[in-house]
Design a protein around this motif. Structure first.
Motif, mmCIF file in Angstrom:
data_model
loop_
_atom_site.group_PDB
_atom_site.id
_atom_site.type_symbol
_atom_site.label_atom_id
_atom_site.label_comp_id
_atom_site.label_asym_id
_atom_site.label_seq_id
_atom_site.Cartn_x
_atom_site.Cartn_y
_atom_site.Cartn_z
ATOM 1 N N LEU A 1 -54.578 31.495 -35.002
ATOM 2 C CA LEU A 1 -55.038 32.809 -35.462
ATOM 3 C C LEU A 1 -54.735 33.903 -34.432
ATOM 4 N N SER A 2 -55.154 33.692 -33.187
ATOM 5 C CA SER A 2 -54.882 34.706 -32.149
ATOM 6 C C SER A 2 -53.377 34.809 -31.909
ATOM 7 N N THR A 3 -52.680 33.689 -32.021
ATOM 8 C CA THR A 3 -51.222 33.693 -31.814
ATOM 9 C C THR A 3 -50.565 34.648 -32.812
ATOM 10 N N ILE B 1 -55.398 33.815 -21.796
ATOM 11 C CA ILE B 1 -55.829 32.458 -21.388
ATOM 12 C C ILE B 1 -57.079 32.096 -22.186
ATOM 13 N N ASP B 2 -56.962 31.053 -23.027
ATOM 14 C CA ASP B 2 -58.069 30.711 -23.925
ATOM 15 C C ASP B 2 -58.154 29.204 -24.187
ATOM 16 N N GLY B 3 -57.669 28.401 -23.245
ATOM 17 C CA GLY B 3 -57.739 26.948 -23.461
ATOM 18 C C GLY B 3 -57.802 26.232 -22.129
ATOM 19 N N ASN B 4 -58.403 25.047 -22.127
ATOM 20 C CA ASN B 4 -58.543 24.223 -20.926
ATOM 21 C C ASN B 4 -59.347 24.920 -19.833
ATOM 22 N N LYS B 5 -60.594 25.226 -20.187
ATOM 23 C CA LYS B 5 -61.489 25.939 -19.257
ATOM 24 C C LYS B 5 -61.654 25.188 -17.926
ATOM 25 N N ILE C 1 -52.478 30.597 -23.823
ATOM 26 C CA ILE C 1 -52.880 29.221 -23.487
ATOM 27 C C ILE C 1 -53.962 28.827 -24.489
ATOM 28 N N GLY C 2 -53.673 27.868 -25.356
ATOM 29 C CA GLY C 2 -54.657 27.396 -26.329
ATOM 30 C C GLY C 2 -54.530 28.110 -27.663
ATOM 31 N N ALA C 3 -53.999 27.403 -28.678
ATOM 32 C CA ALA C 3 -53.689 28.068 -29.958
ATOM 33 C C ALA C 3 -54.698 27.758 -31.068
ATOM 34 N N PHE C 4 -55.306 26.567 -31.030
ATOM 35 C CA PHE C 4 -56.148 26.080 -32.133
ATOM 36 C C PHE C 4 -55.321 26.129 -33.423
ATOM 37 N N ILE C 5 -55.711 26.920 -34.442
ATOM 38 C CA ILE C 5 -54.894 26.928 -35.670
ATOM 39 C C ILE C 5 -53.943 28.141 -35.707
ATOM 40 N N GLY D 1 -48.185 20.235 -25.581
ATOM 41 C CA GLY D 1 -48.384 19.563 -24.295
ATOM 42 C C GLY D 1 -49.489 20.210 -23.489
ATOM 43 N N ASP D 2 -49.829 19.554 -22.401
ATOM 44 C CA ASP D 2 -50.855 20.087 -21.515
ATOM 45 C C ASP D 2 -50.360 21.400 -20.885
ATOM 46 N N ALA D 3 -51.180 22.440 -21.000
ATOM 47 C CA ALA D 3 -50.742 23.781 -20.567
ATOM 48 C C ALA D 3 -50.321 23.810 -19.098
ATOM 49 N N LEU D 4 -51.122 23.178 -18.243
ATOM 50 C CA LEU D 4 -50.826 23.251 -16.809
ATOM 51 C C LEU D 4 -49.493 22.574 -16.486
ATOM 52 N N GLU E 1 -65.973 28.624 -35.392
ATOM 53 C CA GLU E 1 -66.444 27.903 -34.217
ATOM 54 C C GLU E 1 -65.419 27.959 -33.077
ATOM 55 N N MET E 2 -64.150 27.841 -33.411
ATOM 56 C CA MET E 2 -63.124 27.644 -32.368
ATOM 57 C C MET E 2 -62.185 28.825 -32.185
ATOM 58 N N ALA E 3 -61.958 29.578 -33.263
ATOM 59 C CA ALA E 3 -61.003 30.690 -33.147
ATOM 60 C C ALA E 3 -61.720 31.923 -32.621
ATOM 61 N N SER E 4 -60.940 32.887 -32.119
ATOM 62 C CA SER E 4 -61.539 34.130 -31.629
ATOM 63 C C SER E 4 -62.293 34.824 -32.752
ATOM 64 N N ASN E 5 -63.385 35.451 -32.402
ATOM 65 C CA ASN E 5 -64.166 36.262 -33.330
ATOM 66 C C ASN E 5 -63.287 37.433 -33.803
ATOM 67 N N LEU F 1 -49.109 27.722 -25.748
ATOM 68 C CA LEU F 1 -49.141 26.343 -25.250
ATOM 69 C C LEU F 1 -50.356 25.617 -25.830
ATOM 70 N N GLU F 2 -50.130 24.543 -26.543
ATOM 71 C CA GLU F 2 -51.222 23.805 -27.191
ATOM 72 C C GLU F 2 -51.078 22.312 -26.885
ATOM 73 N N LYS F 3 -52.182 21.722 -26.446
ATOM 74 C CA LYS F 3 -52.135 20.324 -26.011
ATOM 75 C C LYS F 3 -52.086 19.307 -27.153
ATOM 76 N N TYR F 4 -52.816 19.603 -28.236
ATOM 77 C CA TYR F 4 -53.013 18.557 -29.244
ATOM 78 C C TYR F 4 -52.075 18.681 -30.435
ATOM 79 N N GLU F 5 -51.512 17.507 -30.792
ATOM 80 C CA GLU F 5 -50.524 17.455 -31.864
ATOM 81 C C GLU F 5 -51.091 17.958 -33.186
HETATM 82 C C1 SAM Z 1 -60.845 28.174 -28.136
HETATM 83 S S1 SAM Z 1 -59.466 27.317 -28.750
HETATM 84 C C2 SAM Z 1 -58.227 28.576 -28.874
HETATM 85 C C3 SAM Z 1 -58.498 29.573 -29.926
HETATM 86 C C4 SAM Z 1 -57.356 30.509 -30.234
HETATM 87 N N1 SAM Z 1 -56.782 31.076 -29.023
HETATM 88 C C5 SAM Z 1 -57.880 31.638 -31.120
HETATM 89 O O1 SAM Z 1 -58.386 32.625 -30.563
HETATM 90 O O2 SAM Z 1 -57.834 31.495 -32.336
HETATM 91 C C6 SAM Z 1 -58.882 26.425 -27.354
HETATM 92 C C7 SAM Z 1 -57.601 25.674 -27.595
HETATM 93 O O3 SAM Z 1 -57.108 25.204 -26.337
HETATM 94 C C8 SAM Z 1 -56.533 23.933 -26.544
HETATM 95 N N2 SAM Z 1 -56.482 23.194 -25.261
HETATM 96 C C9 SAM Z 1 -57.502 22.527 -24.659
HETATM 97 N N3 SAM Z 1 -57.070 21.947 -23.524
HETATM 98 C C10 SAM Z 1 -55.753 22.267 -23.409
HETATM 99 C C11 SAM Z 1 -54.760 21.958 -22.449
HETATM 100 N N4 SAM Z 1 -55.012 21.185 -21.395
HETATM 101 N N5 SAM Z 1 -53.504 22.451 -22.644
HETATM 102 C C12 SAM Z 1 -53.220 23.214 -23.739
HETATM 103 N N6 SAM Z 1 -54.132 23.523 -24.672
HETATM 104 C C13 SAM Z 1 -55.385 23.061 -24.522
HETATM 105 C C14 SAM Z 1 -57.451 23.291 -27.560
HETATM 106 O O4 SAM Z 1 -56.806 22.200 -28.203
HETATM 107 C C15 SAM Z 1 -57.744 24.461 -28.487
HETATM 108 O O5 SAM Z 1 -56.831 24.508 -29.530
#
Ligand code: SAM
Length: 233
Positions: free
Chosen positions: A91-93, A157-161, A85-89, A137-140, A59-63, A109-113
């Protein structure tokens, strides 16, 4: 004579492009063919993974096809430093570490602990922790206030659309000469096509697209998954 339209024949599952297919499960069969011919290994088998994030990896990681593409692209770029930007678990990293030059690093850069913690576990389990610096922390905010010692040869760039435009503006300052920026989910599930997007994410991605259009970069959009845009500095 029937007029052929470009928009009727640019996605493999459109009628014109699958007219000789006589079987069932077109997408499944196509996915299998792509996987087999690009040597795609199921990421859950390639990496030792802890999830527990509350979200499915699917659902959340890259295909896997997107991960394979990132791998192929970085094998050409041969980057020393990558920003994500945006790591989730993670995988892409982890996939982004595969083609780093010696001594290189992926900064993510990942926002959530909770995701940050899972990432740390996954990087350790796969012995990739030395190649990755994950910043909580917040990416921006991080992009605005952290002093980076180097420019990045590849940015994903893959987080905080919602803030894609603002994030991209910061990334423009951090990309190396001839570096490439890849921006994921640029269709945001079709929302960017609405005159007034239904979601804040859709509105954010649409603002980014408007901004980047006026900058006249050399760019290319690959219409797989949710759309990935490549921009060359
Ligand atoms: C689609 S997932 C990333 C998937 C990952 N890049 C991969 O391909 O496996 C988006 C990630 O961005 C993070 N995110 C959302 N808002 C953010 C923000 N303001 N700053 C940093 N990370 C953020 C989310 O917590 C989530 O982990």
């Amino acid at each position: 004579m029937k007029k052929i339209r470009y928009y009727s024949s640019f996605l493999p599952n459109q009628k014109v492009l699958k007219k000789y297919f006589t079987n069932k499960d077109y997408e499944k069969k196509l996915y299998t063919l792509i996987s087999n011919h690009s040597n795609i290994i199921n990421p859950k088998k390639k990496y030792k993974l802890t999830n527990g994030s509350g979200f499915l990896v699917e659902e959340m990681a890259s295909n896997p096809i997107s991960l394979n593409f990132l791998n192929f692209l970085t094998s050409i770029i041969k980057p020393k430093y990558i920003l994500e930007i945006g790591a989730f678990i993670g995988l892409s990293t982890m996939e982004l570490t595969q083609n780093l030059k010696k001594g290189g690093k992926v900064v993510s850069l990942e926002k959530y602990e909770k995701f940050h913690k899972i990432c740390k576990k996954n990087f350790n389990k796969n012995r990739l922790d030395k190649k990755i610096n994950i910043v909580l922390g917040d990416a921006l905010e991080t992009l605005k206030y952290k002093k980076f010692k180097y420019k990045f040869d590849f940015i994903f760039i893959d987080g905080n659309k919602e803030k894609y435009k603002e994030i991209f503006v910061e990334c423009e300052k951090l990309i190396s000469k001839n570096g490439i920026i890849a921006v994921d989910n640029i269709f945001n599930q079709g929302d960017v096509l609405n005159k007034n997007p239904k979601t804040p994410k859709g509105a954010g991605v649409k603002r980014f697209l408007k901004y980047v259009r006026h900058k006249k970069y050399s760019s290319s959009i690959l219409p797989f998954y949710d759309g990935i845009m490549l921009i060359k500095n």
